[in-house]
Design a protein around this motif. Structure first.
Motif, PDB file in Angstrom:
ATOM      1  N   TRP A   1       5.980   1.069  -6.289  1.00  0.00           N
ATOM      2  CA  TRP A   1       6.430   0.414  -7.520  1.00  0.00           C
ATOM      3  C   TRP A   1       6.998   1.392  -8.552  1.00  0.00           C
ATOM      4  O   TRP A   1       7.517   0.966  -9.570  1.00  0.00           O
ATOM      5  CB  TRP A   1       5.285  -0.379  -8.159  1.00  0.00           C
ATOM      6  CG  TRP A   1       5.114  -1.728  -7.534  1.00  0.00           C
ATOM      7  CD1 TRP A   1       4.214  -2.081  -6.588  1.00  0.00           C
ATOM      8  CD2 TRP A   1       5.879  -2.904  -7.813  1.00  0.00           C
ATOM      9  NE1 TRP A   1       4.356  -3.412  -6.240  1.00  0.00           N
ATOM     10  CE2 TRP A   1       5.373  -3.949  -6.997  1.00  0.00           C
ATOM     11  CE3 TRP A   1       6.947  -3.200  -8.672  1.00  0.00           C
ATOM     12  CZ2 TRP A   1       5.888  -5.239  -7.001  1.00  0.00           C
ATOM     13  CZ3 TRP A   1       7.459  -4.496  -8.683  1.00  0.00           C
ATOM     14  CH2 TRP A   1       6.935  -5.498  -7.862  1.00  0.00           C
TER      15      TRP A   1
ATOM     16  N   LEU B   1      11.096  -9.649   0.172  1.00  0.00           N
ATOM     17  CA  LEU B   1      10.118  -8.899   0.954  1.00  0.00           C
ATOM     18  C   LEU B   1      10.776  -8.224   2.145  1.00  0.00           C
ATOM     19  O   LEU B   1      10.429  -7.082   2.492  1.00  0.00           O
ATOM     20  CB  LEU B   1       8.998  -9.833   1.422  1.00  0.00           C
ATOM     21  CG  LEU B   1       8.054 -10.346   0.328  1.00  0.00           C
ATOM     22  CD1 LEU B   1       7.154 -11.438   0.861  1.00  0.00           C
ATOM     23  CD2 LEU B   1       7.215  -9.183  -0.225  1.00  0.00           C
TER      24      LEU B   1
ATOM     25  N   SER C   1       1.140  -3.888  -7.528  1.00  0.00           N
ATOM     26  CA  SER C   1       1.760  -3.712  -8.849  1.00  0.00           C
ATOM     27  C   SER C   1       0.700  -3.670  -9.946  1.00  0.00           C
ATOM     28  O   SER C   1       0.761  -2.838 -10.858  1.00  0.00           O
ATOM     29  CB  SER C   1       2.746  -4.848  -9.118  1.00  0.00           C
ATOM     30  OG  SER C   1       3.282  -4.744 -10.419  1.00  0.00           O
TER      31      SER C   1
ATOM     32  N   VAL D   1      12.522  -5.221   0.861  1.00  0.00           N
ATOM     33  CA  VAL D   1      11.564  -4.134   0.629  1.00  0.00           C
ATOM     34  C   VAL D   1      11.214  -3.454   1.949  1.00  0.00           C
ATOM     35  O   VAL D   1      11.131  -2.219   2.029  1.00  0.00           O
ATOM     36  CB  VAL D   1      10.295  -4.664  -0.064  1.00  0.00           C
ATOM     37  CG1 VAL D   1       9.216  -3.593  -0.088  1.00  0.00           C
ATOM     38  CG2 VAL D   1      10.601  -5.133  -1.473  1.00  0.00           C
TER      39      VAL D   1
ATOM     40  N   ILE E   1      11.569  -0.835  -4.364  1.00  0.00           N
ATOM     41  CA  ILE E   1      11.425  -2.215  -4.850  1.00  0.00           C
ATOM     42  C   ILE E   1      12.473  -2.416  -5.937  1.00  0.00           C
ATOM     43  O   ILE E   1      12.344  -1.892  -7.040  1.00  0.00           O
ATOM     44  CB  ILE E   1      10.006  -2.476  -5.392  1.00  0.00           C
ATOM     45  CG1 ILE E   1       8.970  -2.246  -4.283  1.00  0.00           C
ATOM     46  CG2 ILE E   1       9.901  -3.894  -5.939  1.00  0.00           C
ATOM     47  CD1 ILE E   1       7.543  -2.495  -4.702  1.00  0.00           C
TER      48      ILE E   1
ATOM     49  N   LYS F   1       3.793 -11.351  -0.604  1.00  0.00           N
ATOM     50  CA  LYS F   1       3.899 -11.491  -2.054  1.00  0.00           C
ATOM     51  C   LYS F   1       2.592 -11.109  -2.740  1.00  0.00           C
ATOM     52  O   LYS F   1       2.593 -10.407  -3.755  1.00  0.00           O
ATOM     53  CB  LYS F   1       4.282 -12.926  -2.407  1.00  0.00           C
ATOM     54  CG  LYS F   1       4.414 -13.175  -3.909  1.00  0.00           C
ATOM     55  CD  LYS F   1       4.803 -14.625  -4.192  1.00  0.00           C
ATOM     56  CE  LYS F   1       4.930 -14.857  -5.699  1.00  0.00           C
ATOM     57  NZ  LYS F   1       5.297 -16.265  -6.001  1.00  0.00           N
TER      58      LYS F   1
ATOM     59  N   TYR G   1      13.746  -7.931  -7.238  1.00  0.00           N
ATOM     60  CA  TYR G   1      12.622  -8.415  -6.432  1.00  0.00           C
ATOM     61  C   TYR G   1      11.965  -9.620  -7.107  1.00  0.00           C
ATOM     62  O   TYR G   1      11.646  -9.590  -8.295  1.00  0.00           O
ATOM     63  CB  TYR G   1      11.590  -7.297  -6.242  1.00  0.00           C
ATOM     64  CG  TYR G   1      10.323  -7.746  -5.546  1.00  0.00           C
ATOM     65  CD1 TYR G   1      10.270  -7.870  -4.166  1.00  0.00           C
ATOM     66  CD2 TYR G   1       9.184  -8.084  -6.283  1.00  0.00           C
ATOM     67  CE1 TYR G   1       9.117  -8.286  -3.525  1.00  0.00           C
ATOM     68  CE2 TYR G   1       8.026  -8.498  -5.649  1.00  0.00           C
ATOM     69  CZ  TYR G   1       7.999  -8.605  -4.266  1.00  0.00           C
ATOM     70  OH  TYR G   1       6.863  -9.038  -3.634  1.00  0.00           O
TER      71      TYR G   1
ATOM     72  N   MET H   1       1.988  -7.270  -2.704  1.00  0.00           N
ATOM     73  CA  MET H   1       2.864  -6.563  -3.629  1.00  0.00           C
ATOM     74  C   MET H   1       2.442  -6.793  -5.078  1.00  0.00           C
ATOM     75  O   MET H   1       2.500  -5.880  -5.907  1.00  0.00           O
ATOM     76  CB  MET H   1       4.312  -6.997  -3.417  1.00  0.00           C
ATOM     77  CG  MET H   1       4.933  -6.435  -2.147  1.00  0.00           C
ATOM     78  SD  MET H   1       4.982  -4.617  -2.215  1.00  0.00           S
ATOM     79  CE  MET H   1       5.529  -4.246  -0.553  1.00  0.00           C
TER      80      MET H   1
END
Length: 827
Positions: free
Chosen positions: A130, A161, A109, A164, A150, A102, A154, A105
């Motif tokens: 992304w 996850l 982002s 993904v 993604i 997490k 999400y 990601m």
């Protein structure tokens, strides 16, 4: 120039021009000293104003041979190409674990959003995990399914996850956007050419700094490490490193001042040459700005060379003034005498310098041509500041008493070193330096045969191997399947025909051919997508991983092909060839392979058919004007394509440039001395240095490239100065009735001392470049140091030995009588 007749003083070794027949140029300058000073002062103010307009330019186009066929082909499709040179890749590595967390990601982002708003980014072409243009596709019982890697659902939870992770595996981006070990991912950032707000060319230095401040400094920490590569980033780092040149310039000034004071023992004789040379630098930079030129990575080194050349000629002037002052001349007469004796060899030497620089115009690369112009303008400024301004200023202030005493002491003394070196002109000793020179020339020539064109190292050869950029590049190469060295071949055809079977089949054969070429990692094209989709449409059966002859199936298979693999009207489809590296040998092999395939498969038909529509092509086939859809493979784009074109331009130009610079120097020397043997004495040591410098490049693994090729011309243009000053003084002593060895001893005691000082000073100054973080500057420093020293030694050792065999004192005296009349007897 007015005809000059000579008479001799009571000292046989010293003769001066008659006051009644002094050169017209001397009369104009020294009889109007205040007016000349006022004019020069106004010019200094003008160029100082121009200095405030100087701009640093980082435009990529200046580093590219725009008129080369490869680049011309690329420019035709520039707007359609997504894999040009203006791309940056940013990789974010998780120091612990993998990317499927997490926190990773969220960080990715945030970085993605941050990069999106950096000025200069082509936002429509950005790609990362992304961005919505990164998608996955799979075949199910119900048909094709897919979506963004993604998804919109999400939420950072374990299930999201895992989804993904699965999407990444289905996307085909492992090894491309995602590293092979799943510990890092890439944000691919294409750039716009012009700033959308100002309309000016994008500053890569500013863009690079924005990435450092907003991305690396902000997000790089113990948890995540940031890596950034791409030509724009490399240029930005180079421009940042160029700031260190100012420190090297300052160091050179300090060392020059110390050595110059030790040489002259006169504060005025130290300060005035430095100020005159600095004024030449101001004039040069100001003139460039007023003419509309900018400063780039290569021309930023020119001011240092201008300063160094200025000092080398200023030393001769100060040396001449000190000698005349030591003989009793007042400050005005000493300055005039020094000017009178040195302006001809000085002008010849500077013209040779300028012509050496101008030969770089043969190389059709913007940065080298602008370097040639900048350096030539700088030399033109030195002619005024050091051959006019310097002696006029010294005619007002003169040499200090300490300087005069030192000059007298030096003139009367006969140092053991000079006396020993004078034997190089002796019949018993002269053969030895010539034999040694022949052996060195043979050895150097043999070794130089292995000299390569282009880069010989991995990564960015302009930067050191341990530089941040090259470490970042090494990470990218080691952790991703796609190389950072890309050769793009553009396959041209008629409109809407890039997916026809003939074109696709030719591309398929080409890809197979290239993948079996040494140095090629892999290839990608529209065919790759078509085969993948066709296989997927047939339950993933590998037997279907092939091109279909059914046009409908072909059309269907490329419906979702990335826009980077075909242009909007389907008249061009690029083939992306990933290379192991961009070494010269790799590029030569790859380009030769493309050319060989191209010769067999290109359709040699009229240019117009490549712009036809489907209907026009069908009609042309029906009319039997052509047999089928036209296909043509065109080199080249990508960073490897650009470098291959650059290497070819350099290979074609280097011999022409070297021949031209020697021809020009030969002509200038012959026009001045009117003797083939005199020219041979000056140029043979110069040629030996050129051969040995190429051997040194081979030994050190330095290829002939954009950064090093100018050094060859610089070494010849600047190096000839030593021989010109030595021979000019030697000839004067021979005309005065000295034997060759006696004449050379007197030359060493005056001009030889200045030449040796100049050679050592110049060498020490450029030797500081070896410490530069910019590798091409360090390479230039090594080569220039070597050439300055060897040219100096050639003029002091080999020239007198050659003179013993080539020069005839009787002919020199006879030639002088023919040009200037009879010489009154000494005394």
């Amino acid at each position: 120039m007015a005809e000059q007749k000579h008479h001799f003083s009571t000292e046989p070794e010293h003769y001066i021009l008659s006051k009644e027949t002094e050169p017209a140029l001397e009369r104009i300058l020294f009889n109007n000293r205040m007016l000349v000073m006022i004019v020069l002062g106004l010019l200094t103010l003008l160029f100082a104003y121009g200095l405030t307009k100087v701009k640093l330019d980082s435009s990529i186009e200046k580093y590219i041979p725009l008129n080369h066929t490869f680049i011309q082909n690329y420019l035709v499709h520039k707007d359609d190409m997504k894999s040009g040179v203006a791309n940056v890749k940013i990789s974010i590595e998780a120091m612990e674990g993998d990317i499927f967390t997490k926190d990773y990601m969220e960080t990715l982002s945030q970085i993605n959003d941050e990069v999106f708003f950096v000025k200069g980014v082509d936002r429509s072409g950005m790609q990362s995990l992304w961005t919505p243009n990164t998608r996955w596709t799979e075949v199910t019982e119900e048909g094709f399914q897919g979506g963004p890697v993604i998804p919109s659902t999400y939420d950072g939870g374990p299930e999201s996850l895992e989804q993904v992770r699965q999407n990444v595996l289905k996307s085909g981006q492992v090894g491309r956007l995602v590293s092979n070990d799943f510990r890092s991912s890439i944000i691919d950032v294409p750039l716009v050419e012009y700033d959308p707000e100002t309309g000016e060319k994008l500053s890569y230095q500013k863009f690079s700094q924005d990435l450092e401040d907003k991305i690396r400094a902000k997000y790089g920490n113990d948890k995540y490490r940031i890596y950034i590569t791409g030509t724009p980033k490399k240029l930005g780092d180079l421009l940042d490193g160029a700031k260190s040149i100012a420190y090297f310039f300052l160091a050179a000034m300090v060392m020059t001042a110390i050595l110059l004071y030790l040489y002259s023992r006169c504060p005025k004789g130290t300060l005035v040459p430095i100020v005159a040379s600095l004024i030449a630098v101001v004039w040069q930079l100001g003139a460039l700005a007023l003419l509309g030129y900018t400063i780039d990575l290569y021309s930023v080194l020119v001011p240092f060379l201008v300063f160094a050349i200025g000092i080398s000629h200023a030393v001769q002037i100060i040396n001449g003034i000190a000698i005349e002052s030591g003989k009793g001349a007042d400050k005005l007469q000493a300055a005039r005498q020094a000017f009178r004796g040195l302006y001809v060899p000085g002008m010849l030497a500077l013209l040779s310098d300028a012509m050496g620089f101008l030969t770089l115009l043969f190389i059709d690369i913007g940065v080298i041509q602008e370097l040639a112009i900048a350096a030539s303008i700088g030399v033109a400024m030195i002619i005024v500041t050091n051959l006019v301004l310097l002696p006029i200023v010294m005619s007002f202030i003169g040499i200090s008493e300490a300087g005069v005493r030192h000059a007298k002491k030096t003139e009367k003394s006969e140092p053991k070193l000079w006396k020993a070196m004078s034997y190089f002109a002796n019949p018993k000793v002269a053969p030895f330096p010539i034999v040694i020179a022949i052996v060195m020339a043979i050895f150097g020539y043999q070794m130089s045969q292995d000299l390569k064109i282009g880069d010989l190292d991995k990564g960015a050869p302009e930067l050191r191997a341990d530089s941040r950029y090259n470490l970042d590049n090494d990470f990218m190469v080691s952790n991703y399947s796609t190389s950072s060295d890309v050769l793009v071949v553009m396959v041209e055809t008629a409109k809407e025909q890039c997916n026809s079977f003939k074109v696709m089949d030719a591309v398929d054969r080409f890809m197979w051919y290239m993948e079996n070429v040494p140095g090629v990692q892999s290839t990608t094209s529209l065919v790759t997508v078509s085969k993948l989709v066709t296989k997927a449409m047939n339950e993933g059966n590998l037997n279907w991983s092939a091109l279909s002859r059914n046009q409908t199936i072909l059309n269907t298979s490329i419906q979702r092909a990335p826009s980077s693999l075909l242009n909007p009207n389907c008249s061009m489809a690029p083939v992306i060839v990933y290379l192991n590296d961009h070494k010269a040998e790799t590029l030569e092999t790859a380009v030769a392979a493309v050319e060989e395939f191209k010769a067999q498969y290109d359709d040699n038909i009229d240019e117009k058919y490549f712009g036809y529509t489907i209907a026009e092509i069908e009609q042309a086939i029906a009319d039997k004007e052509i047999d089928s859809v036209p296909v043509r493979f065109q080199l080249a784009s990508g960073n490897a394509g650009i470098e291959a074109a650059t290497n070819q331009v350099i290979a074609d130009a280097q011999d022409t440039m070297l021949i031209f610079v020697y021809v020009v120097v030969f002509v200038l020397c012959f026009m001045t001395f009117r003797s083939f043997t005199a020219v041979a004495c000056i140029l043979i040591p110069l040629a030996l240095t050129s051969v040995l410098s190429q051997a040194l490049m081979t030994y050190l693994g330095i290829g002939v490239k954009v950064a090093t090729l100018p050094v060859i011309a610089l070494g010849v243009g600047i190096g000839v100065d030593y021989g010109i000053y030595i021979y000019s003084r030697l000839e004067v002593m021979i005309i005065a009735g000295k034997t060759l060895q006696e004449a050379f001893l007197e030359t060493l005691k005056s001009t030889g001392k200045a030449v040796s000082f100049t050679g050592v000073t110049l060498a020490i100054g450029v030797a500081t470049w070896i410490l530069s973080p910019i590798k091409f500057q360090a390479d230039m420093g090594i080569l220039l140091t070597f050439m300055f020293l060897w040219n100096m030694l050639g003029a002091l050792i080999l020239l007198p030995a050659l003179a013993h065999y080539l020069l005839s004192p009787q002919r020199i005296i006879a030639r002088h009588k023919a040009r200037h009349g009879d010489i009154p007897p000494a005394g």
